[in-house]
Write a protein that holds these residues in place. Structure first.
Motif, mmCIF file in Angstrom:
data_model
loop_
_atom_site.group_PDB
_atom_site.id
_atom_site.type_symbol
_atom_site.label_atom_id
_atom_site.label_comp_id
_atom_site.label_asym_id
_atom_site.label_seq_id
_atom_site.Cartn_x
_atom_site.Cartn_y
_atom_site.Cartn_z
ATOM 1 N N VAL A 49 -34.957 17.954 5.225
ATOM 2 C CA VAL A 49 -35.185 18.682 3.976
ATOM 3 C C VAL A 49 -36.406 19.584 4.142
ATOM 4 O O VAL A 49 -37.486 19.121 4.492
ATOM 5 C CB VAL A 49 -35.390 17.703 2.805
ATOM 6 C CG1 VAL A 49 -35.565 18.472 1.498
ATOM 7 C CG2 VAL A 49 -34.219 16.730 2.710
ATOM 8 N N ILE A 70 -31.584 21.153 4.843
ATOM 9 C CA ILE A 70 -31.530 21.626 3.457
ATOM 10 C C ILE A 70 -32.822 22.381 3.202
ATOM 11 O O ILE A 70 -33.909 21.808 3.291
ATOM 12 C CB ILE A 70 -31.385 20.452 2.469
ATOM 13 C CG1 ILE A 70 -30.120 19.647 2.772
ATOM 14 C CG2 ILE A 70 -31.365 20.963 1.028
ATOM 15 C CD1 ILE A 70 -29.999 18.363 1.964
ATOM 16 N N GLY A 91 -30.925 24.464 -0.665
ATOM 17 C CA GLY A 91 -31.155 23.357 -1.579
ATOM 18 C C GLY A 91 -32.624 23.154 -1.852
ATOM 19 O O GLY A 91 -33.493 23.724 -1.184
ATOM 20 N N ALA A 93 -35.704 20.227 -2.612
ATOM 21 C CA ALA A 93 -36.051 18.833 -2.332
ATOM 22 C C ALA A 93 -36.014 17.961 -3.576
ATOM 23 O O ALA A 93 -35.851 16.737 -3.478
ATOM 24 C CB ALA A 93 -37.440 18.762 -1.696
ATOM 25 N N LEU A 96 -31.354 17.120 -4.307
ATOM 26 C CA LEU A 96 -30.630 17.292 -3.055
ATOM 27 C C LEU A 96 -29.119 17.306 -3.288
ATOM 28 O O LEU A 96 -28.591 16.445 -4.009
ATOM 29 C CB LEU A 96 -30.993 16.168 -2.080
ATOM 30 C CG LEU A 96 -32.455 16.111 -1.641
ATOM 31 C CD1 LEU A 96 -32.695 14.881 -0.764
ATOM 32 C CD2 LEU A 96 -32.852 17.380 -0.897
ATOM 33 N N GLU A 127 -35.805 11.511 -4.519
ATOM 34 C CA GLU A 127 -34.532 12.083 -4.093
ATOM 35 C C GLU A 127 -34.230 11.725 -2.634
ATOM 36 O O GLU A 127 -33.090 11.416 -2.277
ATOM 37 C CB GLU A 127 -34.559 13.606 -4.256
ATOM 38 C CG GLU A 127 -34.070 14.095 -5.585
ATOM 39 C CD GLU A 127 -32.575 13.859 -5.739
ATOM 40 O OE1 GLU A 127 -31.773 14.690 -5.297
ATOM 41 O OE2 GLU A 127 -32.198 12.810 -6.304
#
Length: 265
Positions: A49, A70, A91, A93, A96, A127
């Motif tokens: 991420v 992401i 995306g 964080a 997600l 998340e």
């Protein structure tokens, strides 16, 4: 997603070559060293991420992991997705786009220092924990509260107008506000005290939380970092010494970056 100023910094290539030389090179090698010791062995599913251009995702994929990057920056997603074996998607964080419990490990190596509000950082940790399987590993990177002050002395930034107020702000409340918009001063960010990220991760429900230094004080040697790393014997010595003191509380704040590691309940 993220602030326009931060987006502009990364669209201008702020992350493309940062980890190739000097302190950035040491940051990469030390982060990779820690990942090698805390990640479950391949094969496994890793969410990277804020994974930027895939600088960690690509070698993780080569090592046999199934990696999804992401990231909120379209250029990063395109670059990461072009790496062999790496999937990438846009995306945030804090939300997600993945199901619960599908990852063996989740990396937050970029988002936390771009979330100035504590509640948003806890949400990102939460998340990541949601996306990881039971007993999965979550690893988050932070920048030390004292990094801009130390960097200012090492690189002579204090001689430049506007740098001292930037440092004073970071020391006061962690807010690194680059109002002068000078890329070599990094973009606006939040700088953690060594104990903060562990508290945030714990609040998000992670257990067995600990924080280690990445570069330790070695990054302060400036150009000599590459001398150490170019010599295989000195490189091995450097990594071994930093590994030995990575959890030493009295040295955590002297590192430019910190890694906080936890497991899902």
């Amino acid at each position: 997603m993220i602030e326009p100023e931060i987006m502009t910094y990364y669209e201008h290539g702020g992350e493309h070559h940062r980890l190739a030389t000097g302190a950035g090179r040491l940051e990469f090698l030390r982060t990779w060293d820690v990942l090698g010791r805390v990640l479950p062995g391949p094969p496994g599913r890793i969410l990277d991420v804020g994974g930027a251009t895939g600088v960690y995702a690509a070698p993780l994929a080569r090592a046999g992991y199934d990696v999804l990057v992401i990231d909120p920056v379209p250029d990063h997603v395109a670059a990461a997705g072009a790496c062999d074996g790496v999937a990438a998607t846009l995306g945030d964080a804090r939300s997600l786009p993945v199901p619960d419990g599908g990852a063996d490990a989740v990396l937050l190596l970029g988002p936390l220092y771009h979330l100035p509000e504590r509640g948003d950082r806890v949400t990102a940790w939460r998340e990541a924990a949601r996306a990881a399987r039971t007993g999965g590993v979550v690893i988050g990177a932070g920048i030390s509260r004292f990094a801009s002050m130390l960097d200012g002395f090492g690189k002579g930034f204090f001689a430049e107008p506007g740098y001292r107020p930037l440092v004073e702000g970071a020391l006061r409340d962690g807010a690194h506000r680059n109002v002068a918009d000078r890329e070599r001063w990094f973009t606006s960010a939040y700088f953690h005290r060594p104990e903060e990220a562990a508290a945030e991760a714990g609040e998000a429900g992670l257990r067995e939380v600990r924080t280690v230094a990445v570069e330790g004080p070695v990054w302060l040697t400036g150009p000599r970092v590459d001398e150490f790393l170019d010599d295989p014997r000195l490189a091995e010595l450097t990594l071994d010494m930093l590994r030995r003191v990575e959890a030493e509380p009295s040295l955590l704040g002297a590192s430019s970056h910190l890694l906080t590691i936890g497991r899902t309940a």
